[in-house]
Motif scaffolding. Structure first.
Motif, PDB file in Angstrom:
ATOM      1  N   GLY A 111       0.797  -1.224   0.000  1.00  0.00           N
ATOM      2  CA  GLY A 111       0.000   0.000   0.000  1.00  0.00           C
ATOM      3  C   GLY A 111       0.824   1.266   0.000  1.00  0.00           C
ATOM      4  N   ASP A 112       1.983   1.260   0.663  1.00  0.00           N
ATOM      5  CA  ASP A 112       2.837   2.450   0.681  1.00  0.00           C
ATOM      6  C   ASP A 112       3.440   2.718  -0.686  1.00  0.00           C
ATOM      7  OD1 ASP A 112       2.697   3.317   3.455  1.00  0.00           O
ATOM      8  OD2 ASP A 112       3.710   1.437   3.930  1.00  0.00           O
ATOM      9  N   VAL A 113       3.748   1.660  -1.421  1.00  0.00           N
ATOM     10  CA  VAL A 113       4.253   1.822  -2.780  1.00  0.00           C
ATOM     11  C   VAL A 113       3.178   2.461  -3.653  1.00  0.00           C
ATOM     12  CG1 VAL A 113       5.030   0.569  -4.833  1.00  0.00           C
ATOM     13  CG2 VAL A 113       5.916  -0.070  -2.582  1.00  0.00           C
ATOM     14  N   ASN A 114       1.956   1.972  -3.522  1.00  0.00           N
ATOM     15  CA  ASN A 114       0.861   2.546  -4.292  1.00  0.00           C
ATOM     16  C   ASN A 114       0.598   3.995  -3.893  1.00  0.00           C
ATOM     17  OD1 ASN A 114      -1.310   2.384  -6.221  1.00  0.00           O
ATOM     18  ND2 ASN A 114      -2.743   2.174  -4.515  1.00  0.00           N
ATOM     19  N   ASP A 115       0.722   4.300  -2.604  1.00  0.00           N
ATOM     20  CA  ASP A 115       0.502   5.672  -2.149  1.00  0.00           C
ATOM     21  C   ASP A 115       1.568   6.623  -2.688  1.00  0.00           C
ATOM     22  OD1 ASP A 115      -1.864   5.409  -0.833  1.00  0.00           O
ATOM     23  OD2 ASP A 115      -1.022   5.270   1.167  1.00  0.00           O
ATOM     24  N   LYS A 116       2.812   6.161  -2.811  1.00  0.00           N
ATOM     25  CA  LYS A 116       3.846   7.010  -3.399  1.00  0.00           C
ATOM     26  C   LYS A 116       3.473   7.345  -4.845  1.00  0.00           C
ATOM     27  CE  LYS A 116       7.842   9.153  -3.635  1.00  0.00           C
ATOM     28  NZ  LYS A 116       8.120  10.378  -2.847  1.00  0.00           N
ATOM     29  N   TRP A 117       3.056   6.358  -5.573  1.00  0.00           N
ATOM     30  CA  TRP A 117       2.613   6.552  -6.967  1.00  0.00           C
ATOM     31  C   TRP A 117       1.460   7.532  -7.024  1.00  0.00           C
ATOM     32  CZ3 TRP A 117       4.069   3.776 -11.587  1.00  0.00           C
ATOM     33  CH2 TRP A 117       3.203   3.923 -12.672  1.00  0.00           C
ATOM     34  N   ARG A 118       0.411   7.261  -6.241  1.00  0.00           N
ATOM     35  CA  ARG A 118      -0.786   8.091  -6.263  1.00  0.00           C
ATOM     36  C   ARG A 118      -0.488   9.517  -5.805  1.00  0.00           C
ATOM     37  NH1 ARG A 118      -4.257   6.070  -2.234  1.00  0.00           N
ATOM     38  NH2 ARG A 118      -5.939   7.371  -3.068  1.00  0.00           N
ATOM     39  N   GLY A 119       0.321   9.654  -4.759  1.00  0.00           N
ATOM     40  CA  GLY A 119       0.626  10.983  -4.241  1.00  0.00           C
ATOM     41  C   GLY A 119       1.375  11.850  -5.225  1.00  0.00           C
ATOM     42  N   MET A 120       2.326  11.249  -5.951  1.00  0.00           N
ATOM     43  CA  MET A 120       3.081  12.024  -6.939  1.00  0.00           C
ATOM     44  C   MET A 120       2.196  12.383  -8.138  1.00  0.00           C
ATOM     45  SD  MET A 120       5.935  12.433  -5.419  1.00  0.00           S
ATOM     46  CE  MET A 120       4.874  12.444  -3.967  1.00  0.00           C
ATOM     47  N   TYR A 121       1.355  11.462  -8.565  1.00  0.00           N
ATOM     48  CA  TYR A 121       0.463  11.793  -9.679  1.00  0.00           C
ATOM     49  C   TYR A 121      -0.620  12.788  -9.258  1.00  0.00           C
ATOM     50  CZ  TYR A 121       2.513   8.781 -13.180  1.00  0.00           C
ATOM     51  OH  TYR A 121       3.376   8.243 -14.113  1.00  0.00           O
ATOM     52  N   GLU A 122      -0.960  12.803  -7.981  1.00  0.00           N
ATOM     53  CA  GLU A 122      -1.863  13.850  -7.496  1.00  0.00           C
ATOM     54  C   GLU A 122      -1.213  15.225  -7.657  1.00  0.00           C
ATOM     55  OE1 GLU A 122      -5.018  15.988  -5.779  1.00  0.00           O
ATOM     56  OE2 GLU A 122      -4.952  13.931  -6.551  1.00  0.00           O
ATOM     57  N   GLY A 123       0.066  15.322  -7.288  1.00  0.00           N
ATOM     58  CA  GLY A 123       0.779  16.585  -7.480  1.00  0.00           C
ATOM     59  C   GLY A 123       0.853  16.980  -8.948  1.00  0.00           C
ATOM     60  N   ILE A 124       1.103  16.001  -9.810  1.00  0.00           N
ATOM     61  CA  ILE A 124       1.165  16.260 -11.254  1.00  0.00           C
ATOM     62  C   ILE A 124      -0.192  16.714 -11.771  1.00  0.00           C
ATOM     63  CG2 ILE A 124       1.407  15.091 -13.490  1.00  0.00           C
ATOM     64  CD1 ILE A 124       3.570  13.308 -11.964  1.00  0.00           C
ATOM     65  N   SER A 125      -1.255  16.065 -11.311  1.00  0.00           N
ATOM     66  CA  SER A 125      -2.595  16.450 -11.737  1.00  0.00           C
ATOM     67  C   SER A 125      -2.890  17.900 -11.373  1.00  0.00           C
ATOM     68  CB  SER A 125      -3.636  15.519 -11.089  1.00  0.00           C
ATOM     69  OG  SER A 125      -4.948  15.921 -11.416  1.00  0.00           O
ATOM     70  N   ARG A 126      -2.480  18.306 -10.202  1.00  0.00           N
ATOM     71  CA  ARG A 126      -2.712  19.683  -9.772  1.00  0.00           C
ATOM     72  C   ARG A 126      -1.898  20.666 -10.617  1.00  0.00           C
ATOM     73  NH1 ARG A 126      -3.203  19.364  -3.119  1.00  0.00           N
ATOM     74  NH2 ARG A 126      -4.656  17.582  -3.073  1.00  0.00           N
ATOM     75  N   ALA A 127      -0.647  20.303 -10.906  1.00  0.00           N
ATOM     76  CA  ALA A 127       0.170  21.167 -11.763  1.00  0.00           C
ATOM     77  C   ALA A 127      -0.454  21.294 -13.155  1.00  0.00           C
ATOM     78  CB  ALA A 127       1.593  20.608 -11.867  1.00  0.00           C
ATOM     79  N   ASN A 128      -0.913  20.184 -13.697  1.00  0.00           N
ATOM     80  CA  ASN A 128      -1.544  20.218 -15.015  1.00  0.00           C
ATOM     81  C   ASN A 128      -2.822  21.054 -15.009  1.00  0.00           C
ATOM     82  OD1 ASN A 128       0.406  18.657 -16.266  1.00  0.00           O
ATOM     83  ND2 ASN A 128      -0.690  16.728 -15.947  1.00  0.00           N
ATOM     84  N   ALA A 129      -3.564  21.011 -13.900  1.00  0.00           N
ATOM     85  CA  ALA A 129      -4.779  21.813 -13.801  1.00  0.00           C
ATOM     86  C   ALA A 129      -4.449  23.299 -13.895  1.00  0.00           C
ATOM     87  CB  ALA A 129      -5.505  21.509 -12.492  1.00  0.00           C
TER      88      ALA A 129
END
Length: 584
Positions: A111-129
């Motif tokens: 789960g922590d591996v998945n959270d690292k993935w999700r957390g970084m893509y969350e930041g990317i999604s916000r930057a793209n927005a």
């Protein structure tokens, strides 16, 4: 103004009234939480800046696990051998996953591996927005504002992709051109993203101002340093050196202070001294804002255990420095033991493993680097302004975690309830920033580049600058007015004999100077010696802590990267996302 990013603003949908008609178009419903691009309020300067602030807010991994933060204390330091998970073997609540990082037993289902993935893509999604909003920005957004905001958003996007690249290697690249309004598009992880990361950092370096109106925002020099770091990871030493030269000669903080090493090493981990002249780019932390997620939330477990009123937080004994790290601070004639003999015989640091706090104990009397006692909490040495570390009484389970406590990123007693947030279950939510890049890091990365292009003397100068700061006795840990231990440190007085000797010196200096700051594992991987160094570490540490390390092994050509999360593969499809080698 100390802390800019107090609120983790999310880019929320602005819901408009809907008129229903006898058309199928009404079935096309905007996904909940997605950005409505048809509302003019979104394009004002305040709204666009709020979206940008939201992108900064994701740096500490808010909303995900403690392993998600850009601090990387779990992957960078625990996997790097600087510390173990700590606490005890039975600690649950998801945190037991951390032991798989120290034993190199990560699974795609972690789960922590998945959270690292999700957390970084969350930041990317916000930057793209943010980047999608800018082309239609309102009249109150000037051309200069547009340029700066675009550059900040691309800087942050590059940072999040940099984190993904060095964590997972091959990852999908999603930019602002993808249309999320029609549903999430599937993107394969079959293209190297280094060029994309370079392009974003270069745009940021070319378009950001040299200084910013508020601390915490990336400036031209932070982007230049990060681009240089990106080149260094790819072994583009000539390009890296040229940029580090610029940062060292001309760089200033976002607030306009010339980059320099702070006089007192421990000021780097003191909330009262945040955003100093050594801070190139940092995660901004704040407390007593109404939301503990604005604090250094990812560190809330990393305090000595059972400290009561005479120690910080009282919980939970995580992030315990390793025996090997403590030994590494041994010196001979003021220099580190670069041959590895610090782990042998009397060179090993004397410790109180297995000794009750009521039993007399005298700390190691041999020569050590003074940074030891600003980095590692050990018995008999003052623990900041709390008290002399009592040893076993502050350790939850020595047989699992060893005798040491973390000492960086610990708040002072004088700061409790003012620079910590006491509104929750622990006072461990502090206002201490984490420097993603600091100037000592820049000097040592520059030294690496200088070595590889053949400038060994320049590299020695940079390394010695870092060591000279540590050698100032005015800032050594004191006990009853005298030095708390036998601190002996000198600079490298003679030229390095070869590139290899210089590499050994700078790599060890990074270990000492940056210990516990999340860099070590990634350094070993990019240097290409992770398998050799970490298997030697595991063999040594397993003799001390067989419960936590017995039988652990680093597997070359596998454990350099985390597995692509199984959840993401299941969602995207195995024909889209390919698993990393060794995890199938």
């Amino acid at each position: 103004m100390k802390k800019l990013f107090l609120r983790g603003t999310t880019v929320a949908a602005i819901l408009l009234g809907t008129t229903f008609a006898c058309k199928e178009s009404f079935l096309n419903v905007q996904p909940t939480g997605s950005l409505r691009t048809d509302n003019p309020l979104l394009y004002s300067k305040s709204s666009i800046d709020a979206a940008l602030v939201s992108t900064y807010a994701q740096l500490n991994g808010r909303g995900f696990s403690r392993a998600t933060s850009s601090f990387n204390w779990v992957r960078g330091s625990v996997s790097g051998g600087e510390a173990n998970k700590g606490s005890n073997s039975g600690d649950a609540g998801g945190n037991s996953n951390f032991i798989t990082f120290q034993r190199f037993e990560l699974l795609p289902s972690n789960g922590d591996v998945n959270d690292k993935w999700r957390g970084m893509y969350e930041g990317i999604s916000r930057a793209n927005a943010v980047l999608r909003l800018l082309p239609n920005a309102g009249a109150d957004v000037s051309a200069a504002d547009k340029s700066r905001i675009e550059a900040e958003a691309k800087f942050l996007r590059a940072h999040y992709y940099f984190e993904l690249k060095r964590s997972f290697n091959m990852v999908p690249y999603v930019d602002e051109t993808l249309d999320y309004g029609t549903g999430i598009e599937k993107v394969a992880n079959n293209v190297d993203i280094w060029p994309k990361i370079e392009a974003d950092f270069k745009f940021a370096a070319d378009n950001l101002p040299a200084t910013q109106g508020a601390v915490g925002r990336a400036n031209k020099w932070a982007a230049t340093a990060y681009l240089a770091k990106t080149y260094l990871y790819q072994k583009k030493y000539t390009e890296s050196k040229a940029l580090f030269d610029q940062v060292i000669a001309n760089g200033v903080t976002a607030g306009g202070k010339k980059y320099a090493l702070v006089a007192n090493y421990t000021d780097l981990f003191n909330a009262e001294k945040d955003n100093n002249e050594e801070s190139v780019f940092a995660i901004q932390a704040a407390v007593n804002t109404g939301d503990v997620a604005n604090s250094a939330q990812e560190l809330d477990l990393n305090f000595p255990y059972n400290t009561g009123s005479n120690g910080p937080a009282g919980c939970c004994g995580f992030f315990a420095p390793s025996f090997e790290l403590a030994n590494s601070f041994r010196t001979a004639n003021g220099l580190p033991l670069l041959d590895g003999s610090y782990n042998t015989g009397n060179n090993q640091l004397k410790n109180d493993q297995g000794i009750d706090s009521k039993t007399a104990f005298t700390p190691d009397a041999g020569p050590v680097d003074p940074r030891l006692d600003w980095s590692v909490g050990r018995r008999g040495i003052p623990y900041l302004d709390w008290q002399v570390h009592p040893g076993l009484d502050w350790i939850r389970d020595q047989g699992f975690a060893g005798p040491y406590s973390p000492k960086k990123f610990i708040f002072y007693r004088s700061q409790d309830k003012t620079l910590t947030d006491g509104s929750s279950w622990t006072d461990g939510y502090s206002a201490i920033n984490y420097n993603i890049i600091r100037f000592a890091d820049v000097l040592l990365m520059a030294a690496e580049a200088e070595i590889e292009v053949g400038s060994l003397e320049t590299a020695r100068t940079y390394i010695n600058q870092v060591r000279t700061r540590a050698a100032n006795p005015a800032y050594w840990v004191k006990l009853s007015g005298a030095n708390a231990a036998n601190y002996v440190i000198n600079t490298y007085a003679t030229a390095f004999a070869s590139k290899e000797a210089a590499r050994t010196a700078v790599q060890f200096e990074r270990k000492l100077e940056l210990s516990g700051e999340g860099h070590r594992f990634y350094d070993l991987v990019r240097w290409g010696n992770a398998s050799t160094v970490l298997n030697a570490f595991l063999a040594y540490e397993s003799q001390k802590l067989p419960v936590g390390y017995g039988g652990a092994k680093f597997t070359a050509n596998k454990d350099e990267y985390m597995p692509i999360p199984l959840t993401q593969i299941d969602y995207q499809g195995r024909d889209v996302l390919k698993q990393n080698p060794g995890y199938n």
